[in-house]
Structures are given as C-alpha cells and as structure tokens.
Enzyme design. Structure first.
Site, PDB file in Angstrom:
ATOM      1  N   GLU A  75     -11.713   2.557   4.622  1.00 42.41           N
ATOM      2  CA  GLU A  75     -11.100   1.876   3.305  1.00 42.41           C
ATOM      3  C   GLU A  75     -11.741   1.202   2.481  1.00 42.41           C
ATOM      4  O   GLU A  75     -12.103   0.142   2.504  1.00 42.41           O
ATOM      5  CB  GLU A  75      -9.468   1.103   2.829  1.00 42.41           C
ATOM      6  CG  GLU A  75      -9.137   1.187   2.340  1.00 42.41           C
ATOM      7  CD  GLU A  75      -8.933   1.150   0.341  1.00 42.41           C
ATOM      8  OE1 GLU A  75      -8.852   1.956   0.602  1.00 42.41           O
ATOM      9  OE2 GLU A  75      -8.798   0.291  -0.159  1.00 42.41           O
ATOM     10  N   CYS A 127      -8.073  -4.499   1.822  1.00 42.00           N
ATOM     11  CA  CYS A 127      -7.280  -6.005   2.464  1.00 42.00           C
ATOM     12  C   CYS A 127      -8.368  -6.874   2.556  1.00 42.00           C
ATOM     13  O   CYS A 127      -7.875  -8.308   2.344  1.00 42.00           O
ATOM     14  CB  CYS A 127      -6.374  -4.893   4.081  1.00 42.00           C
ATOM     15  SG  CYS A 127      -5.043  -4.278   3.604  1.00 42.00           S
ATOM     16  N   HIS A 159       1.966  -5.185   3.541  1.00 36.84           N
ATOM     17  CA  HIS A 159       1.987  -6.704   2.360  1.00 36.84           C
ATOM     18  C   HIS A 159       2.943  -7.187   1.903  1.00 36.84           C
ATOM     19  O   HIS A 159       3.218  -8.184   1.799  1.00 36.84           O
ATOM     20  CB  HIS A 159       0.173  -7.245   1.264  1.00 36.84           C
ATOM     21  CG  HIS A 159      -0.861  -6.734   2.451  1.00 36.84           C
ATOM     22  ND1 HIS A 159      -1.426  -7.329   2.866  1.00 36.84           N
ATOM     23  CD2 HIS A 159      -1.788  -5.342   2.199  1.00 36.84           C
ATOM     24  CE1 HIS A 159      -2.411  -7.144   3.393  1.00 36.84           C
ATOM     25  NE2 HIS A 159      -2.320  -5.819   3.326  1.00 36.84           N
ATOM     26  N   CYS A 176     -10.721  -1.659   6.829  1.00 41.15           N
ATOM     27  CA  CYS A 176     -10.131  -2.280   5.730  1.00 41.15           C
ATOM     28  C   CYS A 176     -10.644  -3.113   4.716  1.00 41.15           C
ATOM     29  O   CYS A 176     -10.289  -4.097   4.612  1.00 41.15           O
ATOM     30  CB  CYS A 176      -8.698  -1.873   5.759  1.00 41.15           C
ATOM     31  SG  CYS A 176      -7.872  -2.062   3.438  1.00 41.15           S
ATOM     32  N   CYS A 217      -3.855  -2.979  -0.730  1.00 41.49           N
ATOM     33  CA  CYS A 217      -3.907  -1.682   0.193  1.00 41.49           C
ATOM     34  C   CYS A 217      -3.587  -0.663  -0.793  1.00 41.49           C
ATOM     35  O   CYS A 217      -1.520  -0.656  -0.203  1.00 41.49           O
ATOM     36  CB  CYS A 217      -4.429  -2.570   1.054  1.00 41.49           C
ATOM     37  SG  CYS A 217      -4.684  -0.739   2.853  1.00 41.49           S
ATOM     38  N   ARG A 243      -4.343  -3.060  11.815  1.00 38.51           N
ATOM     39  CA  ARG A 243      -5.653  -3.540  12.043  1.00 38.51           C
ATOM     40  C   ARG A 243      -5.606  -4.758  12.475  1.00 38.51           C
ATOM     41  O   ARG A 243      -6.343  -5.225  13.118  1.00 38.51           O
ATOM     42  CB  ARG A 243      -6.980  -3.582  10.582  1.00 38.51           C
ATOM     43  CG  ARG A 243      -6.892  -2.072  10.664  1.00 38.51           C
ATOM     44  CD  ARG A 243      -7.215  -1.561   8.941  1.00 38.51           C
ATOM     45  NE  ARG A 243      -7.545   0.333   8.650  1.00 38.51           N
ATOM     46  CZ  ARG A 243      -6.120   0.401   8.744  1.00 38.51           C
ATOM     47  NH1 ARG A 243      -4.928  -0.597   8.533  1.00 38.51           N
ATOM     48  NH2 ARG A 243      -6.023   1.879   8.094  1.00 38.51           N
ATOM     49  N   SER A 268      -8.568  -7.370   8.372  1.00 40.30           N
ATOM     50  CA  SER A 268      -9.721  -6.665   8.658  1.00 40.30           C
ATOM     51  C   SER A 268     -11.063  -8.261   7.871  1.00 40.30           C
ATOM     52  O   SER A 268     -12.230  -8.529   7.947  1.00 40.30           O
ATOM     53  CB  SER A 268     -10.203  -5.164   7.296  1.00 40.30           C
ATOM     54  OG  SER A 268      -9.865  -4.601   7.900  1.00 40.30           O
ATOM     55  N   CYS A 322      -2.674   0.749   4.812  1.00 38.23           N
ATOM     56  CA  CYS A 322      -1.583  -0.271   5.175  1.00 38.23           C
ATOM     57  C   CYS A 322      -0.706  -0.405   4.509  1.00 38.23           C
ATOM     58  O   CYS A 322      -0.263  -1.122   3.491  1.00 38.23           O
ATOM     59  CB  CYS A 322      -1.776  -1.755   6.177  1.00 38.23           C
ATOM     60  SG  CYS A 322      -2.052  -2.433   5.234  1.00 38.23           S
TER      61      CYS A 322
HETATM   62 NI1  NFE Z   1      -6.284  -2.400   4.284  1.00 36.46          NI
HETATM   63 FE1  NFE Z   1      -5.125  -3.328   5.843  1.00 36.46          FE
HETATM   64  C1  NFE Z   1      -4.214  -3.343   8.452  1.00 36.46           C
HETATM   65  C2  NFE Z   1      -4.052  -5.397   6.593  1.00 36.46           C
HETATM   66  S1  NFE Z   1      -6.216  -4.953   7.007  1.00 36.46           S
HETATM   67  S2  NFE Z   1      -5.266  -1.247   6.388  1.00 36.46           S
HETATM   68  O1  NFE Z   1      -3.303  -2.404   9.149  1.00 36.46           O
HETATM   69  O2  NFE Z   1      -3.437  -6.150   6.862  1.00 36.46           O
HETATM   70  O3  NFE Z   1      -6.961  -5.385   7.216  1.00 36.46           O
END
Ligand code: NFE
Ligand code: MG
Length: 574
Positions: free
Chosen positions: A14, A556, A69, A553, A62, A486, A509, A65
């Site tokens: 991503e 993210c 958030h 990702c 994102c 992640r 990430s 995931c």
């Molecule tokens: Ni966009 Fe996410 C996950 C978050 S990324 S995928 O899992 O928080 O590091």
C-alpha cells in the site's frame, strides 16, 4: 566498487516506497536506504476539531488497516478524558480488530507476498495428481481433487498463452531463487485464487458491527453497535450468528489452507536466512482479557527486546517524553521551523512541518547523504525498532506466554529450525501465520463471551458520561495504543478548551520503514536488507522478499499524496 540499485515503487504494497541499495562486486548489499515518497497531512487536518470526531478523519490514513486508526484515536480521547467503556464494546472492538488481522494477514500472505516465493509460470509443469496427493496429505480442506487442480492449471495456461498474465503480471518468473517444486507452486496459486473469494466474506464482521467496510463506524465511549437481540432491526440474533459462522469459517481457512501452505512453502526455503536486521523488537501489546489499561493481562504482551536478548524485556511508557521520540535529521521536515542535529520530539510535542530538500523529478537517485524520506524516524530511547508479527512473537515468547511459546516451539520442531531462524524474512512470514492462528482462536473466545453477556441481559455498548465538553478540563492529554496488523500503533492527542490542539500518529510502518537518524542508525527495512546477496541485479527478487516480509504500508507510514510527485514503475539501475 559499489553500484546503486533503485527499486521504485516497491509493488504489491500500500502506498509509495522506494528502496535504494548499494551492492558490492559480488552482488551483496552493503548499504540500504528506505524512502517514503508521498506525504499525507492528516495530522494537520484534525487540528481544532472536536476530539470526538477525529477518529473519522484519521481512519482515512489507510484503506488497508481499515479500522485501526479509528480505534487508536478513540482510545486516545478516552484516555485523555478518563472515559471507561462497557465490556461489550471492548469485546466488539477486539473482535473487529481480530477480524482485521485475520483478513489482512491472509491477504498479505497470498496476494502481497507469496509470489516472491511461488513461481506462477512454473506451476504449468506440475502434475495435478501429485498436487492433489500433497494437498490431501497436509490438510483436510475439501477442494483438493485432481480435477480441481487441473482446472486451475488450465486457467493459468490460458493466461500465459494469451501473453497477458493479468494479476500475475511483472513477476520474476523463472528466477533462480525460486525453489518450490511445480506441484507446490500449483497448490499455492490455487489458494491465491481461493483466498481472493474468501477475503470478501470475513469483512462482513465489520459491516455487521460497524455498519460498513472499509472504514466501519466507531464512537468515543464504546461502540455504535445497536445490540437488539430479539429485534427486527439493529444487530439481532440472526446477525450475531452470522458473525459467529464467519469466525468459524475463518478458523477453517486459516488452519486448513493458510498454515499448511505456509509450512509447506517455508520448508523449501529454510536455508534462505536473509532479512533479519535489527533484532530490536517493539510491542505495545493488546487484546486484554479485562480492559486496555490492564497491561498485565494482554494476550499479546507488551515490551521491548534489544539486540535479540530474550532474557530481558524492557517496559514501555508511551507518555514518557524520553522514551518514544520522532527524529527528522534525514527526513523532509523541520521542527520549530529549523533543523537541529539529534532533536527528537515526543509525539505530545510533535510537529508535522514539511520541508522538501530532495532532488527535482525526474531524478536517478536520492541524495541519501542528506534528507531522503517523507517518513520520520521514530526511536525508543534512541534505538531503532522492528515492530509487527515477529516482534510480537519474540516479546510474547520471552515473556513466557504459554500459547505463544507452545505454537512457536511446535512449529520450529516441525520445521527442524532453531528459534534464531525466525530472525529472517521467512521467519517474519511464519510469525505472521502463527499469530493468525492464535488471534482466530481469541476471536472465537471473545464472540462466545459476547453471546454470554447478551444472554445474561447486558446489551449495553456505549458509555456517554463525560461526553459533554462543558465538563472537560480545559487541558487534557491522552494516548491511544494498540497492536495493528503491521505492529505497534499510537495516537497522541492534546486537547485544549474542547478542541484538538495537537495530534500525532506514530504508525507501525513508520517504525519499520524509517530512515537513518542522527546517529546513523538504520531503520528496520534498511538493516534487514544489508548483507543480502542479489543473484541477478536486474531482477532484485531478494529485495522484494525482505521488504514484503514486513508487509509495508506507506499510506499509514507518512499519513494526501503530493500530486507533484510522479512515480515511475520501472526498476532503475544506477
Ligand atoms: Ni496502512 Fe497500518 C497497519 C497502521 S501500517 S496498514 O497495520 O497503523 O503500518
Ligand atoms: Mg505521524
């Protein structure tokens, strides 16, 4: 003599990630640079907004995931305002996160990572009868007849004959680093296609509890899930049983397809030991059997491991300004309008101020002696950290969590591998599979407890005490933490006079894809790439294996795309 190889963008992830590596005359990577090439400004967008609605903005960080958030955000507000949530809400949140993990990890394994290990075109050489025999020897999964695998093989043959590989385009097919027999390649390709179908079902857990997917609904104080067991509307008995069935189906798919495939593939790559890296592991922990503040009762324990030393687990305090800090020495940002060497900021005091100093497009290579990424460099007590499935398993193992110790020991025994073998790209991929088994089981248990509570008459999902900003202190700070697929995820909020004054997200990430810091300490991707030998620099499959094993990702990591930046899809040899 060293030569610079550039891969941009890294595909099957991503967002936009660029990797530059230097290789010596033998093709061994002796230096590596990870660069996030797009920037998002979501932390700026939420400024001055009502803290209770911030989740809906930051959830858009994102689309992969799709829930985390939102959850980290409402947890940060609940922490700041000391809002306790009902037990049912805790269970529903965890079931939704568990469903995300299972979805995300299966999709990562088959669709984002498997083709680094599985040669699709080579599966045409397979004897479908032998694939069928192998499939039946490792699993009870019903779709395993000779006819079934023959059909799959014919589908691939049609794609290859047409010259248009579609979803399988642009692989390094025929590369010498592919080691699977044709029959296992065929098995994996068949399951790649099955997993595509399966993944659209499990997300219905989110649509039932959260109204939609991606980006289901959340609410500060609990969940916006109208439990109404005997009603016609809302989440009634029929809907709850639908969730329960989906959980059972997930369990079957994970244990009968994903894990047998993972172990079958893994057993052919045991000597591919590249891609370990830092050996520093960070896990905030999650999936509490009581509530999120009870850090001692996490199924996924909290802690830090340094230099691979499993005899010592360091505790983490997310509010201590000395512990988690983001450095910007090698990133395109300033703090207070300037740059000071080694000036790290704890997220409560963090800033998102852009300052691009890189080359003008089109360029061949980044100026990696200076700033080279839109990703900041988070550090724990100035140490770079790996976060994610491998980190969680290592911390859980070191903490002696019985179910983690058991599944790790059992798997290592089956593969005849030492624990240290997990500190590699393939180990990270195995760790992701093993935690999926555990999480699928926790999802079943959490659903059973939810059923039990409801049967006892408790249908509450929301606590709105302390919801009125009139009653809030004029200043409050909170942090929301969790484990996302992640890795460790934190959102820090600073509330003043009922509004969001400052907001910072430090994302898994961001830790893993981080650039160097002022001490020249490499980020996790960078460290993992070093020492790896590329068999063919025109086809850097090894770089894909290692980077994909982290499941990057970038959306993210850097949290709106800079429309000025155009990315090309070719691999550039510098
Ligand atoms: Ni966009 Fe996410 C996950 C978050 S990324 S995928 O899992 O928080 O590091
Ligand atoms: Mg951030």
């Amino acid at each position: 003599m060293s030569e610079r190889i550039v891969v941009d963008p890294i595909t099957r992830i991503e967002g936009h990630l660029r990797v530059e590596v230097d290789i010596d005359e033998n093709g061994v990577i002796n230096d590596a640079f990870s660069s996030g090439t797009a920037v998002r400004g979501l932390e700026l967008i939420v400024r001055d907004r009502d803290p209770r609605e911030v989740w809906a903005y930051v959830q858009r960080i994102c689309g992969v995931c799709t829930t985390v958030h939102a959850l980290a955000s409402i947890r940060s507000v609940e922490d700041a305002l000391q809002i306790k949530i009902p037990r049912n809400a805790h269970l529903i949140r965890d079931i939704m996160n568990e469903a995300l993990f299972v979805h995300d990890h299966v999709v990562h394994f088959y669709h984002l990572h498997a083709l680094d290990w599985v040669d699709v075109v080579n599966s045409l050489k397979a004897d479908p009868a032998e694939t069928s025999r192998i499939a039946q020897s490792i699993s009870n999964w019903p779709k395993s007849s000779v006819g079934y695998f023959t059909d799959v093989q014919n589908k691939i043959k049609k794609l290859v004959d047409s010259g248009q590989l579609g979803i399988f385009a642009n692989g390094y097919w025929g590369h010498k680093a592919y080691k699977l027999p044709p029959e296992i390649n065929l098995l994996a390709v068949a399951h790649y296609l099955e997993a595509l179908d399966w993944q659209k079902e499990i997300v219905k857990i989110h649509t039932i509890f959260g109204g939609k997917n991606p980006h289901p609904n959340y609410v500060v104080g609990g969940m916006a899930t109208p439990l109404n067991i005997d009603g016609e509307n809302g989440v009634n008995a029929e809907r709850l049983y639908q969730v329960s069935d989906l959980i059972d189906q997930a369990n079957e798919f994970v244990n009968q397809v994903y894990i047998p495939d993972l172990l079958a593939i893994g057993s052919f790559y045991k000597d591919w030991t590249y891609g370990g890296g830092l050996n520093n592991y960070l896990c905030y922990g999650d999936f509490s059997t009581t509530d999120i503040y009870d850090t001692k009762n996490y199924r996924m324990p909290r802690g830090i491991i340094l230099n691979g030393n499993l005899n010592e687990i360091h505790d983490i305090d997310l509010k201590d300004p000395e512990q988690i800090q983001e450095f910007i020495d090698r990133s395109w940002y300033t703090y207070d309008g300037k740059k000071f060497e080694g000036d790290g900021k704890h997220p409560f005091y963090g800033e998102t101020e852009f300052n691009y100093t890189g080359p003008k497009a089109p360029y061949k290579t980044l100026d990696t002696d200076k700033e080279y990424s839109w990703i900041k460099a988070p550090r724990w007590r100035e140490q770079p950290m790996e976060t994610g499935p491998l980190a969680r398993l290592m911390v859980g193992y070191a903490a002696g969590k019985q179910e983690i110790v058991d599944i790790v020991d059992d798997t290592l025994k089956r593969l005849a591998l030492p624990l240290s073998a997990l500190q590699s790209a393939i180990g990270r991929t195995i760790a992701r599979g093993l935690e999926t088994v555990l999480i699928t089981d926790w999802m079943r248990k959490d659903m059973d407890e939810l059923f039990k509570n409801i049967k006892l008459g408790d249908q509450g999902t929301l606590n709105q005490t302390n919801w009125d900003p009139e009653n809030w202190p004029s200043k409050a700070q909170g942090v929301g933490w969790m484990e996302a697929p992640r890795g460790a995820l934190g959102h820090w909020i600073d509330i003043e006079d009922g509004k969001t004054k400052n907001y910072q997200a430090v994302v898994p990430s961001t830790w893993n894809a981080s650039p160097r810091d002022y001490q020249k300490k490499l980020g996790a991707y960078e460290a993992a790439l070093k020492g790896t030998k590329l068999l063919n620099k025109e086809q850097p499959l090894e770089i894909m294996r290692i980077i994909h094993s982290f499941d990057p990702c970038l959306a993210c990591a850097v949290h709106l795309t800079d429309l000025e930046t155009k990315n090309s899809t070719e691999i550039r040899l510098g």
